[in-house]
Design a protein around this motif. Structure first.
Motif, short mmCIF file in Angstrom:
data_model
loop_
_atom_site.label_atom_id
_atom_site.label_comp_id
_atom_site.label_asym_id
_atom_site.label_seq_id
_atom_site.Cartn_x
_atom_site.Cartn_y
_atom_site.Cartn_z
N ALA A 82 1.66 -1.67 17.73
CA ALA A 82 3.08 -1.89 17.46
C ALA A 82 3.33 -3.26 16.84
O ALA A 82 4.12 -3.41 15.91
CB ALA A 82 3.89 -1.73 18.75
N LEU A 83 2.64 -4.29 17.36
CA LEU A 83 2.80 -5.63 16.80
C LEU A 83 2.28 -5.70 15.38
O LEU A 83 2.90 -6.34 14.51
CB LEU A 83 2.05 -6.65 17.68
CG LEU A 83 2.64 -6.87 19.09
CD1 LEU A 83 1.76 -7.82 19.87
CD2 LEU A 83 4.06 -7.43 18.98
N LEU A 84 1.16 -5.04 15.10
CA LEU A 84 0.64 -5.03 13.74
C LEU A 84 1.61 -4.33 12.78
O LEU A 84 1.84 -4.80 11.66
CB LEU A 84 -0.72 -4.35 13.70
CG LEU A 84 -1.87 -5.10 14.41
CD1 LEU A 84 -3.13 -4.27 14.39
CD2 LEU A 84 -2.12 -6.46 13.74
N LEU A 85 2.16 -3.22 13.21
CA LEU A 85 3.12 -2.51 12.36
C LEU A 85 4.38 -3.34 12.14
O LEU A 85 4.95 -3.34 11.04
CB LEU A 85 3.47 -1.16 13.00
CG LEU A 85 2.35 -0.13 13.04
CD1 LEU A 85 2.81 1.12 13.78
CD2 LEU A 85 1.89 0.23 11.63
N PHE A 86 4.80 -4.06 13.17
CA PHE A 86 5.98 -4.92 13.01
C PHE A 86 5.71 -6.02 12.00
O PHE A 86 6.54 -6.31 11.14
CB PHE A 86 6.36 -5.53 14.37
CG PHE A 86 7.46 -6.55 14.27
CD1 PHE A 86 8.78 -6.15 14.13
CD2 PHE A 86 7.17 -7.91 14.31
CE1 PHE A 86 9.80 -7.08 14.03
CE2 PHE A 86 8.18 -8.85 14.21
CZ PHE A 86 9.50 -8.43 14.08
N GLY A 87 4.52 -6.65 12.09
CA GLY A 87 4.18 -7.69 11.12
C GLY A 87 4.11 -7.16 9.71
O GLY A 87 4.57 -7.80 8.76
N LEU A 88 3.52 -5.97 9.56
CA LEU A 88 3.44 -5.37 8.23
C LEU A 88 4.82 -5.06 7.68
O LEU A 88 5.11 -5.33 6.51
CB LEU A 88 2.60 -4.08 8.30
CG LEU A 88 2.44 -3.28 6.99
CD1 LEU A 88 1.77 -4.14 5.93
CD2 LEU A 88 1.66 -2.02 7.24
N GLY A 89 5.68 -4.52 8.51
CA GLY A 89 7.03 -4.22 8.05
C GLY A 89 7.82 -5.46 7.69
O GLY A 89 8.55 -5.49 6.69
N PHE A 90 7.64 -6.52 8.48
CA PHE A 90 8.34 -7.77 8.18
C PHE A 90 7.86 -8.35 6.85
O PHE A 90 8.67 -8.82 6.04
CB PHE A 90 8.10 -8.77 9.32
CG PHE A 90 8.78 -10.10 9.11
CD1 PHE A 90 10.14 -10.23 9.32
CD2 PHE A 90 8.06 -11.20 8.69
CE1 PHE A 90 10.77 -11.44 9.12
CE2 PHE A 90 8.68 -12.42 8.49
CZ PHE A 90 10.04 -12.54 8.71
N GLY A 91 6.53 -8.31 6.62
CA GLY A 91 6.01 -8.83 5.35
C GLY A 91 6.53 -8.04 4.16
O GLY A 91 6.89 -8.62 3.13
N LEU A 92 6.59 -6.72 4.30
CA LEU A 92 7.12 -5.90 3.21
C LEU A 92 8.59 -6.18 2.96
O LEU A 92 9.04 -6.22 1.81
CB LEU A 92 6.92 -4.41 3.54
CG LEU A 92 5.46 -3.91 3.55
CD1 LEU A 92 5.41 -2.46 4.00
CD2 LEU A 92 4.84 -4.06 2.16
N ALA A 93 9.34 -6.41 4.04
CA ALA A 93 10.76 -6.71 3.87
C ALA A 93 10.97 -8.03 3.14
O ALA A 93 11.82 -8.14 2.26
CB ALA A 93 11.46 -6.74 5.24
N VAL A 94 10.16 -9.05 3.50
CA VAL A 94 10.28 -10.34 2.82
C VAL A 94 9.91 -10.21 1.36
O VAL A 94 10.56 -10.78 0.48
CB VAL A 94 9.38 -11.38 3.53
CG1 VAL A 94 9.31 -12.66 2.73
CG2 VAL A 94 9.91 -11.66 4.93
N GLN A 95 8.85 -9.43 1.07
CA GLN A 95 8.44 -9.27 -0.32
C GLN A 95 9.51 -8.55 -1.13
O GLN A 95 9.81 -8.93 -2.26
CB GLN A 95 7.12 -8.49 -0.38
CG GLN A 95 6.54 -8.37 -1.79
CD GLN A 95 5.19 -7.69 -1.77
OE1 GLN A 95 4.75 -7.23 -0.72
NE2 GLN A 95 4.55 -7.63 -2.91
N VAL A 96 10.08 -7.50 -0.55
CA VAL A 96 11.14 -6.79 -1.26
C VAL A 96 12.34 -7.68 -1.49
O VAL A 96 12.97 -7.67 -2.56
CB VAL A 96 11.53 -5.53 -0.46
CG1 VAL A 96 12.78 -4.89 -1.05
CG2 VAL A 96 10.40 -4.53 -0.47
#
Length: 298
Positions: A82-96
């Motif tokens: 869950a923490l890994l998925l949260f980090g991945l989602g946060f990174g994608l949000a920042v990039q977008v």
């Protein structure tokens, strides 16, 4: 009295035991069906005894789902995932979000500014293609030359000269631009000058000099009171840039929307850019010999 009457009168009376009167036929029928009476009795008991109310309200399907999901019961592996998925989602949000900011800046640009940006991208592509063709030409010359050793020596000397220009150990001259920055309010900071240097390098600048200090790959700038330190050398306004490169690429790169000139003008600084067919960059840097690194060629 006849004989029969005598016999009856003279015969002693025999006592017979009395028996209880027989039950009516219906009583015998009830004994044959014993389960009927308890069934009626239990029904009456259920009617007399008050029924107990439910312990609590009846839950809906959504409420039962919420109770099953919360509080969560996670294992360590599930928590890590869950923490890994949260980090991945946060990174994608920042990039977008970062791409969205760049797109909004382009959407707000004028048509002539967009044309200028496209021209600059085309110029950069052309420079890369020229560099590629030059390297391919050197390779062909080495492969086809009858005296490969002599050809390799010539190319080595030429490469040394080029590296000397980039390292700032030899003087250089050629077409380019000059840029003067007047800072009467003292609002120009080191990071603004660094942005100008990086933009010029991206536009193809081959040699840069600022107020008598040669700018190389390892140059650093820091704020210093009412001026700026360039590699430990204090310089003050007006800041004068001498840049060798293709003027048609260097000047537009400084005037792009949100670029160097526009940023400096927001800080109440005055920027002047001029093209020239001959720019002399004569500030030199001493050649530094590395302490540990050595050439790996044999």
């Amino acid at each position: 009295m006849n004989e029969h009457e005598h016999d009856a009168s003279t015969r002693p009376a025999v006592s017979r035991p009395r028996t209880a009167p027989e039950d009516p036929p219906t009583a015998g029928l009830r004994r044959e069906l014993p389960a009927e009476v308890p069934a009626r009795a239990s029904a009456a008991a259920r009617e007399d005894v008050p029924q107990e109310e439910p312990a609590g309200p009846v839950l809906t399907g959504r409420q039962r789902l919420v109770q099953g999901l919360w509080p969560p019961r996670l294992t360590r592996a599930q928590l890590i995932v869950a923490l890994l998925l949260f980090g991945l989602g946060f990174g994608l949000a920042v990039q977008v979000a970062s791409h969205g900011e760049g797109d909004s800046a382009l959407r707000g640009a004028r048509q002539e500014d967009l044309v200028r940006i496209l021209d600059e991208l085309d110029d950069r592509t052309e420079r890369l293609e020229d560099e590629k063709r030059g390297l391919e030409k050197q390779r062909d010359e080495l492969e086809n030359s009858s005296d490969q050793a002599e050809e390799a020596r010539k190319q080595t000397i030429e490469k040394e000269r080029q590296l000397g220009v980039l390292a700032g150990t030899v003087a250089a001259q050629g077409p380019g631009i000059t840029m003067a920055i007047e800072d009467t309010n003292g609002t120009v900071e080191a990071n603004m000058l660094l942005d100008a240097i990086q933009e010029l390098r991206a536009a193809g600048a081959e040699a840069i000099q600022v107020n008598g200090v040669r700018v190389v790959a390892g140059t650093y700038l820091t704020d210093s009171g009412n001026g700026v330190d360039v590699d430990g050398n204090k310089i003050t306004a007006p800041y004068r840039f001498k840049v060798i490169g293709k003027p048609q690429d260097l000047e537009p790169a400084l005037h792009i929307p949100g670029g160097v000139v526009q940023t400096l003008e927001k800080e109440q600084a005055t920027v002047t850019v001029e093209r020239s067919t001959k720019i002399v960059v004569d500030a030199l840097r001493a050649a530094e010999r590395p302490d540990y690194a050595r050439s790996s060629s044999r």
